[in-house]
Motif scaffolding. Structure first.
Motif, short mmCIF file in Angstrom:
data_model
loop_
_atom_site.label_atom_id
_atom_site.label_comp_id
_atom_site.label_asym_id
_atom_site.label_seq_id
_atom_site.Cartn_x
_atom_site.Cartn_y
_atom_site.Cartn_z
N TYR A 56 36.39 -5.58 91.20
CA TYR A 56 37.17 -4.82 90.21
C TYR A 56 37.69 -3.56 90.87
O TYR A 56 36.97 -2.90 91.62
CB TYR A 56 36.29 -4.46 88.99
N VAL A 114 49.86 -0.59 83.08
CA VAL A 114 48.66 -1.02 82.37
C VAL A 114 48.90 -1.11 80.87
O VAL A 114 49.86 -0.53 80.35
CB VAL A 114 47.47 -0.06 82.61
N THR A 138 43.91 -0.64 76.58
CA THR A 138 42.74 -1.12 77.34
C THR A 138 42.71 -0.59 78.77
O THR A 138 41.70 -0.66 79.44
CB THR A 138 42.73 -2.67 77.42
N GLN A 141 43.89 -1.98 81.20
CA GLN A 141 43.86 -3.12 82.13
C GLN A 141 45.28 -3.37 82.63
O GLN A 141 46.24 -3.25 81.86
CB GLN A 141 43.34 -4.37 81.42
N LYS A 167 44.29 -8.91 86.27
CA LYS A 167 43.29 -8.68 85.22
C LYS A 167 42.06 -7.91 85.71
O LYS A 167 41.32 -7.36 84.89
CB LYS A 167 42.85 -10.01 84.59
N ASN A 168 41.80 -7.90 87.02
CA ASN A 168 40.61 -7.18 87.51
C ASN A 168 40.96 -5.78 88.03
O ASN A 168 40.19 -5.16 88.74
CB ASN A 168 39.88 -7.99 88.59
N PHE A 204 42.21 -1.91 86.85
CA PHE A 204 42.36 -0.93 85.77
C PHE A 204 42.94 0.35 86.35
O PHE A 204 42.78 0.62 87.54
CB PHE A 204 41.01 -0.63 85.11
N VAL A 239 37.53 2.18 79.88
CA VAL A 239 37.58 1.45 81.15
C VAL A 239 36.19 0.96 81.55
O VAL A 239 36.00 -0.20 81.96
CB VAL A 239 38.18 2.36 82.27
N ASN A 288 35.12 -1.92 79.39
CA ASN A 288 35.86 -3.13 79.76
C ASN A 288 35.35 -3.74 81.06
O ASN A 288 35.20 -4.97 81.16
CB ASN A 288 37.36 -2.83 79.88
N MET A 311 33.75 -7.39 81.46
CA MET A 311 34.39 -8.31 82.40
C MET A 311 33.35 -8.87 83.38
O MET A 311 33.34 -10.06 83.69
CB MET A 311 35.48 -7.57 83.21
N LEU A 338 37.46 -8.71 77.85
CA LEU A 338 37.53 -7.27 77.59
C LEU A 338 36.68 -6.90 76.39
O LEU A 338 36.42 -7.72 75.51
CB LEU A 338 38.97 -6.85 77.30
#
Length: 435
Positions: A101, A310, A314, A316, A321-322, A324, A348, A351, A355, A361
């Motif tokens: 991430y 983003v 969220t 994201q 998707k991984n 932020f 964050v 989330n 994840m 999320l």
């Protein structure tokens, strides 16, 4: 040799440190690294007070090593690019660093090329900025002997949108104390159409403007600074009312003033040059034009405006998707402040936690909360708190400080700014404690 971390964070500023600290505090990950080249971490909100001679610059910085959360690997290096398809960040000296991430929070960079001449003029002579050298700002304010004190800002997003006017209010007070205010005009030129986007706050600030006899000039887009002749050049971002002489220099200037352009007109020296309109200054304070750092701006992570693309609730990334992003570099339509980061980090962190566990999320959503502590005088402050829709959203915790309406000036809010917030920042926020 490539290194791998479960969570990799770019940036050792407020957003990066707080995110790492909360991930550790909540035992979400024990494989966290932060890429950050700087030796010193600054508490920049205090720079407004430094520029007004009421806070010690030395106290605004601490060694990065002392605030790096224990258990986080500090990669003391510069990020130079992204390879999101291979979950890697490229660095100057450590090669590729891989991650499960990624949190992108390097803050913003200054691009002086966006205002012609500003780079050469900045932090020299009578041109100053609390954003770059607040100690120089204080010297300029102290040495001001009268004339036009011009406060302005570029059209790019900037850190804490209220900062260019806070220093103006404090400078005005200082000029009154030193007896130069009666031979001075204080002018605030902004590309905006109002003093502040939140109605309740704007109402209070207009009273401050009246009290301090400040000339507001709206729709003024700063395009160049001529340091030698001491002229700030503007393009007017709105057509002048037909027949109005608002942009004519000389004796007719004050006769037909379009109220959308000027408030509390003052006869300061102006120069007309084709489409450009120059204001002569005897001191100039501005914020530097701000953009995402080059390695971010030139990557696949940004939107058309050049900020990390983003989801605004969220944080994201809309494509990867991984990944932020939060803080000043994220494409979030709210003010870029530490107060905004304080509310972004828990979303964050939540989330990333979910994840890791479920590949989905969480339900936490960021509503765009930001706040701008608007210092209006020595010992007075207003706290502008708002969301994505510019609704005034006061924090209930302020009620504990006996402040019933933070949209009004209050000495307790000044105490919050000068003493409580720096304390909370160093001792709580950066340690992952929710405040």
């Amino acid at each position: 040799m490539a290194t791998h971390h479960q969570v990799l964070i770019i940036g050792g500023g407020t957003a990066g440190i707080m995110t790492a600290a909360q991930l550790l505090q909540q035992k979400i990950s024990n494989s966290i690294a932060i890429i950050e080249p700087a030796e010193t971490h600054f508490y920049q909100p205090a720079w407004t007070l430094v520029g007004a001679g009421t806070y010690d610059y030395e106290k605004t910085g601490k060694p990065m090593a002392s605030i790096m959360p224990k258990g986080v690997k500090w990669i003391k290096d510069k990020a130079t690019g992204f390879d999101p398809d291979n979950n890697a960040v490229l660095t100057l000296n450590h090669g590729a660093v891989t991650y499960d991430y990624l949190v992108v929070a390097p803050g913003l960079a200054y691009d002086f090329s966006l205002v012609l001449g500003l780079g050469d003029a900045m932090d020299k002579g009578v041109v100053c900025s609390n954003y770059t050298d607040p100690v120089h700002t204080w010297n300029v304010i102290k040495n001001f002997k009268g004339g036009t004190a011009l406060f302005t800002q570029p059209t790019t997003p900037i850190k804490c949108g209220g900062a260019p006017q806070k220093i103006m209010y404090l400078a005005d007070s200082h000029f009154r104390k030193t007896g130069v205010r009666d031979k001075s005009n204080v002018v605030f030129a902004t590309a905006g159409s109002v003093i502040f986007g939140v109605k309740e706050i704007a109402k209070t600030l207009m009273k401050v403007v009246d009290r301090k006899d400040i000339n507001l000039r709206f729709h003024h887009k700063l395009v160049a600074v001529d340091a030698e002749k001491q002229i700030a050049w503007y393009e007017l971002a709105k057509d002048v009312t037909a027949g109005g002489c608002v942009v004519m220099s000389g004796q007719d200037e004050g006769k037909f003033i379009d109220k959308a352009f000027q408030y509390n007109y003052k006869d300061v020296k102006v120069i007309r040059d084709g489409k450009r309109y120059g204001i002569h200054y005897d001191m100039l304070h501005t914020a530097p034009p701000s953009v995402a750092p080059k390695f971010v701006k030139e990557s696949v992570l940004v939107n058309e405006a050049g900020w990390v693309d983003v989801n605004k609730h969220t944080m994201q990334h809309n494509k990867f998707k991984n990944i932020f992003s939060l803080g000043d570099v994220a494409a979030l339509p709210t003010a870029k402040t530490g107060a905004a980061i304080r509310k972004q980090v828990p979303v964050v962190v939540d989330n990333i936690n979910l994840m890791i566990q479920t590949d989905k999320l969480g339900s936490k959503s960021y509503n765009g909360y930001s706040s701008c502590p608007l210092v209006t005088d020595y010992g007075k402050m207003v706290l502008a708190e708002f969301d994505y829709d510019n609704n005034f959203t006061p924090d209930p915790k302020l009620k504990q400080m006996f402040i019933s309406d933070s949209s009004k000036e209050h000495w307790r809010l000044w105490m919050l700014k000068k003493f409580m917030l720096p304390y909370l920042y160093w001792n709580k926020m950066l340690k992952g404690i929710d405040v």
